[in-house]
Design a protein around this motif. Structure first.
Motif, PDB file in Angstrom:
ATOM      1  N   ALA A  77       5.969  -7.399 -16.282  1.00  0.00           N
ATOM      2  CA  ALA A  77       6.917  -8.050 -17.186  1.00  0.00           C
ATOM      3  C   ALA A  77       6.767  -9.567 -17.174  1.00  0.00           C
ATOM      4  CB  ALA A  77       8.351  -7.662 -16.821  1.00  0.00           C
ATOM      5  N   GLU A  78       6.493 -10.132 -15.995  1.00  0.00           N
ATOM      6  CA  GLU A  78       6.423 -11.590 -15.846  1.00  0.00           C
ATOM      7  C   GLU A  78       4.998 -12.139 -15.883  1.00  0.00           C
ATOM      8  OE1 GLU A  78       8.388 -12.297 -12.129  1.00  0.00           O
ATOM      9  OE2 GLU A  78      10.363 -11.723 -12.910  1.00  0.00           O
ATOM     10  N   GLY A  79       4.001 -11.259 -15.847  1.00  0.00           N
ATOM     11  CA  GLY A  79       2.618 -11.714 -15.775  1.00  0.00           C
ATOM     12  C   GLY A  79       2.317 -12.394 -14.452  1.00  0.00           C
ATOM     13  N   SER A  80       2.931 -11.887 -13.387  1.00  0.00           N
ATOM     14  CA  SER A  80       2.796 -12.520 -12.076  1.00  0.00           C
ATOM     15  C   SER A  80       1.982 -11.645 -11.123  1.00  0.00           C
ATOM     16  CB  SER A  80       4.192 -12.785 -11.495  1.00  0.00           C
ATOM     17  OG  SER A  80       4.907 -11.571 -11.339  1.00  0.00           O
ATOM     18  N   SER A  81       1.889 -12.082  -9.891  1.00  0.00           N
ATOM     19  CA  SER A  81       1.140 -11.338  -8.883  1.00  0.00           C
ATOM     20  C   SER A  81       2.083 -10.913  -7.762  1.00  0.00           C
ATOM     21  CB  SER A  81       0.014 -12.201  -8.326  1.00  0.00           C
ATOM     22  OG  SER A  81       0.541 -13.365  -7.727  1.00  0.00           O
ATOM     23  N   PHE A  82       1.566 -10.067  -6.867  1.00  0.00           N
ATOM     24  CA  PHE A  82       2.351  -9.672  -5.704  1.00  0.00           C
ATOM     25  C   PHE A  82       1.444  -9.222  -4.578  1.00  0.00           C
ATOM     26  CE2 PHE A  82       2.048  -5.756  -8.220  1.00  0.00           C
ATOM     27  CZ  PHE A  82       1.712  -4.796  -7.276  1.00  0.00           C
ATOM     28  N   THR A  83       1.999  -9.266  -3.372  1.00  0.00           N
ATOM     29  CA  THR A  83       1.381  -8.704  -2.180  1.00  0.00           C
ATOM     30  C   THR A  83       2.469  -7.959  -1.440  1.00  0.00           C
ATOM     31  OG1 THR A  83      -0.217 -10.510  -1.999  1.00  0.00           O
ATOM     32  CG2 THR A  83       0.189  -9.214  -0.003  1.00  0.00           C
ATOM     33  N   ILE A  84       2.210  -6.692  -1.107  1.00  0.00           N
ATOM     34  CA  ILE A  84       3.176  -5.889  -0.359  1.00  0.00           C
ATOM     35  C   ILE A  84       2.435  -5.083   0.701  1.00  0.00           C
ATOM     36  CG2 ILE A  84       4.933  -5.700  -2.172  1.00  0.00           C
ATOM     37  CD1 ILE A  84       3.809  -2.912  -2.853  1.00  0.00           C
ATOM     38  N   ASP A  85       3.144  -4.738   1.762  1.00  0.00           N
ATOM     39  CA  ASP A  85       2.633  -3.807   2.757  1.00  0.00           C
ATOM     40  C   ASP A  85       3.356  -2.478   2.549  1.00  0.00           C
ATOM     41  OD1 ASP A  85       1.067  -5.819   3.745  1.00  0.00           O
ATOM     42  OD2 ASP A  85       2.121  -6.016   5.646  1.00  0.00           O
ATOM     43  N   VAL A  86       2.590  -1.407   2.482  1.00  0.00           N
ATOM     44  CA  VAL A  86       3.127  -0.078   2.210  1.00  0.00           C
ATOM     45  C   VAL A  86       2.522   0.924   3.185  1.00  0.00           C
ATOM     46  CG1 VAL A  86       3.536  -0.541  -0.250  1.00  0.00           C
ATOM     47  CG2 VAL A  86       1.331   0.398   0.493  1.00  0.00           C
ATOM     48  N   THR A  87       3.105   2.116   3.220  1.00  0.00           N
ATOM     49  CA  THR A  87       2.580   3.201   4.038  1.00  0.00           C
ATOM     50  C   THR A  87       2.144   4.330   3.121  1.00  0.00           C
ATOM     51  OG1 THR A  87       4.090   2.621   5.839  1.00  0.00           O
ATOM     52  CG2 THR A  87       3.086   4.809   5.924  1.00  0.00           C
ATOM     53  N   ILE A  88       0.930   4.831   3.371  1.00  0.00           N
ATOM     54  CA  ILE A  88       0.421   5.972   2.614  1.00  0.00           C
ATOM     55  C   ILE A  88       0.099   7.113   3.575  1.00  0.00           C
ATOM     56  CG2 ILE A  88      -0.531   4.580   0.731  1.00  0.00           C
ATOM     57  CD1 ILE A  88      -3.351   5.069   2.014  1.00  0.00           C
ATOM     58  N   ARG A  89       0.115   8.317   3.047  1.00  0.00           N
ATOM     59  CA  ARG A  89      -0.389   9.475   3.767  1.00  0.00           C
ATOM     60  C   ARG A  89      -1.709   9.827   3.115  1.00  0.00           C
ATOM     61  NH1 ARG A  89       1.695  12.632   7.412  1.00  0.00           N
ATOM     62  NH2 ARG A  89       3.835  12.077   6.904  1.00  0.00           N
ATOM     63  N   ARG A  90      -2.793   9.593   3.847  1.00  0.00           N
ATOM     64  CA  ARG A  90      -4.134   9.850   3.330  1.00  0.00           C
ATOM     65  C   ARG A  90      -4.310  11.315   2.939  1.00  0.00           C
ATOM     66  NH1 ARG A  90      -8.968   7.268   5.414  1.00  0.00           N
ATOM     67  NH2 ARG A  90      -9.514   9.384   5.986  1.00  0.00           N
ATOM     68  N   HIS A  91      -5.366  11.558   2.200  1.00  0.00           N
ATOM     69  CA  HIS A  91      -5.713  12.908   1.769  1.00  0.00           C
ATOM     70  C   HIS A  91      -5.839  13.863   2.962  1.00  0.00           C
ATOM     71  CE1 HIS A  91      -7.341  15.983  -0.807  1.00  0.00           C
ATOM     72  NE2 HIS A  91      -8.464  16.024  -0.132  1.00  0.00           N
ATOM     73  N   ASP A  92      -6.272  13.342   4.130  1.00  0.00           N
ATOM     74  CA  ASP A  92      -6.430  14.177   5.324  1.00  0.00           C
ATOM     75  C   ASP A  92      -5.159  14.269   6.154  1.00  0.00           C
ATOM     76  OD1 ASP A  92      -6.253  11.692   6.563  1.00  0.00           O
ATOM     77  OD2 ASP A  92      -8.313  11.694   7.306  1.00  0.00           O
ATOM     78  N   GLY A  93      -4.059  13.646   5.678  1.00  0.00           N
ATOM     79  CA  GLY A  93      -2.771  13.729   6.362  1.00  0.00           C
ATOM     80  C   GLY A  93      -2.440  12.554   7.257  1.00  0.00           C
ATOM     81  N   ALA A  94      -3.394  11.696   7.563  1.00  0.00           N
ATOM     82  CA  ALA A  94      -3.148  10.549   8.436  1.00  0.00           C
ATOM     83  C   ALA A  94      -2.297   9.497   7.733  1.00  0.00           C
ATOM     84  CB  ALA A  94      -4.478   9.923   8.877  1.00  0.00           C
ATOM     85  N   LEU A  95      -1.377   8.895   8.475  1.00  0.00           N
ATOM     86  CA  LEU A  95      -0.568   7.793   7.945  1.00  0.00           C
ATOM     87  C   LEU A  95      -1.319   6.484   8.160  1.00  0.00           C
ATOM     88  CD1 LEU A  95       3.031   8.665   9.185  1.00  0.00           C
ATOM     89  CD2 LEU A  95       2.137   8.813   6.857  1.00  0.00           C
ATOM     90  N   ARG A  96      -1.324   5.620   7.145  1.00  0.00           N
ATOM     91  CA  ARG A  96      -1.971   4.313   7.221  1.00  0.00           C
ATOM     92  C   ARG A  96      -1.058   3.267   6.614  1.00  0.00           C
ATOM     93  NH1 ARG A  96      -5.395   4.704  10.889  1.00  0.00           N
ATOM     94  NH2 ARG A  96      -6.407   2.819  10.204  1.00  0.00           N
ATOM     95  N   ARG A  97      -1.047   2.066   7.208  1.00  0.00           N
ATOM     96  CA  ARG A  97      -0.381   0.907   6.611  1.00  0.00           C
ATOM     97  C   ARG A  97      -1.419   0.190   5.767  1.00  0.00           C
ATOM     98  NH1 ARG A  97       4.507  -0.068   5.665  1.00  0.00           N
ATOM     99  NH2 ARG A  97       4.334  -2.277   6.035  1.00  0.00           N
ATOM    100  N   MET A  98      -1.019  -0.202   4.581  1.00  0.00           N
ATOM    101  CA  MET A  98      -1.953  -0.802   3.641  1.00  0.00           C
ATOM    102  C   MET A  98      -1.329  -2.057   3.041  1.00  0.00           C
ATOM    103  SD  MET A  98      -3.583   1.017   0.261  1.00  0.00           S
ATOM    104  CE  MET A  98      -2.008   1.259  -0.557  1.00  0.00           C
ATOM    105  N   ARG A  99      -2.114  -3.120   2.969  1.00  0.00           N
ATOM    106  CA  ARG A  99      -1.701  -4.339   2.262  1.00  0.00           C
ATOM    107  C   ARG A  99      -2.299  -4.278   0.867  1.00  0.00           C
ATOM    108  NH1 ARG A  99      -2.242  -8.418   6.059  1.00  0.00           N
ATOM    109  NH2 ARG A  99      -0.168  -7.665   6.607  1.00  0.00           N
ATOM    110  N   LEU A 100      -1.437  -4.331  -0.115  1.00  0.00           N
ATOM    111  CA  LEU A 100      -1.824  -4.209  -1.522  1.00  0.00           C
ATOM    112  C   LEU A 100      -1.561  -5.543  -2.202  1.00  0.00           C
ATOM    113  CD1 LEU A 100      -2.377  -2.620  -4.181  1.00  0.00           C
ATOM    114  CD2 LEU A 100      -0.023  -1.854  -4.069  1.00  0.00           C
ATOM    115  N   THR A 101      -2.607  -6.105  -2.796  1.00  0.00           N
ATOM    116  CA  THR A 101      -2.454  -7.321  -3.587  1.00  0.00           C
ATOM    117  C   THR A 101      -2.760  -6.988  -5.037  1.00  0.00           C
ATOM    118  OG1 THR A 101      -4.737  -8.053  -3.317  1.00  0.00           O
ATOM    119  CG2 THR A 101      -3.151  -8.794  -1.662  1.00  0.00           C
TER     120      THR A 101
END
Length: 124
Positions: A77-101
């Motif tokens: 909406a604003e044409g801006s950027s972001f960086t967040i840290d999130v948690t995913i459950r990989r395809h193999d079931g493992a939990l990973r913390r990921m930094r998304l920019t």
């Protein structure tokens, strides 16, 4: 729309994403995603696997998925950027913390593409 391998489908010479091992982009008109090999590895998929955006977002833990949708909507909406840290459950079931920019590319003042990087920060 399925995810297309980023490096084999139109990454141009000199593209700032070319040297990044875990680069991604999303076409905002179609939600089609393109991933580099590093993103496939982070999510636990073999390169070239057919994965939709909906399937990828479903791998985010619920609070992370909600945060992603909130900041993504605001950035578009604003044409801006972001960086967040999130948690995913990989395809193999493992939990990973990921930094998304992410950043928004606009054409004629209209957002057309999100692009950025994903980084495994589980051990930080």
């Amino acid at each position: 729309m399925p995810i297309l391998p980023l490096l084999s489908h139109g990454l141009r010479a000199g593209d700032p994403l070319a040297p990044l091992p875990a680069a991604w982009e999303c076409d905002l008109a179609t939600n089609a995603l393109r991933w580099s090999a590093g993103v496939y590895a982070l999510f636990g998929f073999p390169p070239g696997s057919q994965v939709t955006r909906e399937e990828a977002v479903a791998m985010y833990m619920p609070e992370s998925a909600a945060l992603l949708e909130q900041v993504r909507s605001r950035a578009v909406a604003e044409g801006s950027s972001f960086t967040i840290d999130v948690t995913i459950r990989r395809h193999d079931g493992a939990l990973r913390r990921m930094r998304l920019t992410a950043d928004v590319e606009c054409e004629n003042g209209r957002p057309v593409r999100l692009y950025g990087t994903k980084q495994d920060v589980t051990d930080e």
